[in-house]
Design an enzyme around this catalytic site. Structure first.
Site, mmCIF file in Angstrom:
data_model
loop_
_atom_site.group_PDB
_atom_site.id
_atom_site.type_symbol
_atom_site.label_atom_id
_atom_site.label_comp_id
_atom_site.label_asym_id
_atom_site.label_seq_id
_atom_site.Cartn_x
_atom_site.Cartn_y
_atom_site.Cartn_z
ATOM 1 N N PRO A 98 -0.572 -6.993 0.957
ATOM 2 C CA PRO A 98 -1.852 -7.666 0.928
ATOM 3 C C PRO A 98 -2.450 -5.994 0.568
ATOM 4 O O PRO A 98 -3.319 -5.412 1.647
ATOM 5 C CB PRO A 98 -2.186 -7.842 2.110
ATOM 6 C CG PRO A 98 -1.350 -7.379 3.056
ATOM 7 C CD PRO A 98 -0.277 -7.224 2.312
ATOM 8 N N CYS A 99 -2.545 -5.271 -0.307
ATOM 9 C CA CYS A 99 -3.338 -3.852 -1.055
ATOM 10 C C CYS A 99 -4.941 -4.551 -0.875
ATOM 11 O O CYS A 99 -5.681 -3.095 -1.025
ATOM 12 C CB CYS A 99 -2.777 -3.715 -1.936
ATOM 13 S SG CYS A 99 -3.069 -4.669 -4.104
ATOM 14 N N HIS A 100 -5.632 -5.264 -1.039
ATOM 15 C CA HIS A 100 -6.659 -5.383 -1.001
ATOM 16 C C HIS A 100 -7.237 -4.968 0.841
ATOM 17 O O HIS A 100 -8.320 -5.596 0.871
ATOM 18 C CB HIS A 100 -6.975 -6.646 -1.177
ATOM 19 C CG HIS A 100 -6.708 -8.167 -0.650
ATOM 20 N ND1 HIS A 100 -4.936 -8.796 -0.520
ATOM 21 C CD2 HIS A 100 -7.288 -9.042 0.323
ATOM 22 C CE1 HIS A 100 -5.120 -9.165 0.647
ATOM 23 N NE2 HIS A 100 -6.308 -9.465 0.984
#
Length: 104
Positions: free
Chosen positions: A51-53
């Site tokens: 989850p790079c967000h």
């Protein structure tokens, strides 16, 4: 294990409703390359499982998303964080409340 692999592995530990910073993520992966972490995340081959967000700047600002620093991708990042319960106020997240620094 490469730095990219370490970054992706550690990032998967960040739970919904929390964020980490490029700095914290770099440190826990054994690097001082905070900007390098951003470059690694830009090439995330396994989103949304990785989850790079959930990665923001050290000052709580949203930072980039998918290689963009403004525009629809940033709006998408904010929407994803808000859906997870993270409050974004004027493009900034309160790290005291929502920060996950891997010491938890």
């Amino acid at each position: 294990m490469s730095l990219a692999e370490k970054v992706y592995l550690k990032l998967r530990e960040v739970p919904r409703g929390k964020v980490t910073t490029y700095k914290w993520l770099a440190e826990v992966a054994g690097s001082k390359g905070y900007r390098l972490v951003g470059q690694i995340l830009k090439r995330n081959p396994d989103a949304p499982r990785t989850p790079c967000h959930r990665v923001v700047s050290s000052n709580g600002k949203i930072g980039g998303f998918g290689g963009e620093r403004s525009g629809k991708r940033i709006e998408e990042k904010i929407r994803m964080l808000e859906q997870e319960g993270v409050e974004v106020e004027k493009g900034v997240i309160d790290l005291e409340q929502y920060g996950f620094d891997f010491k938890e």
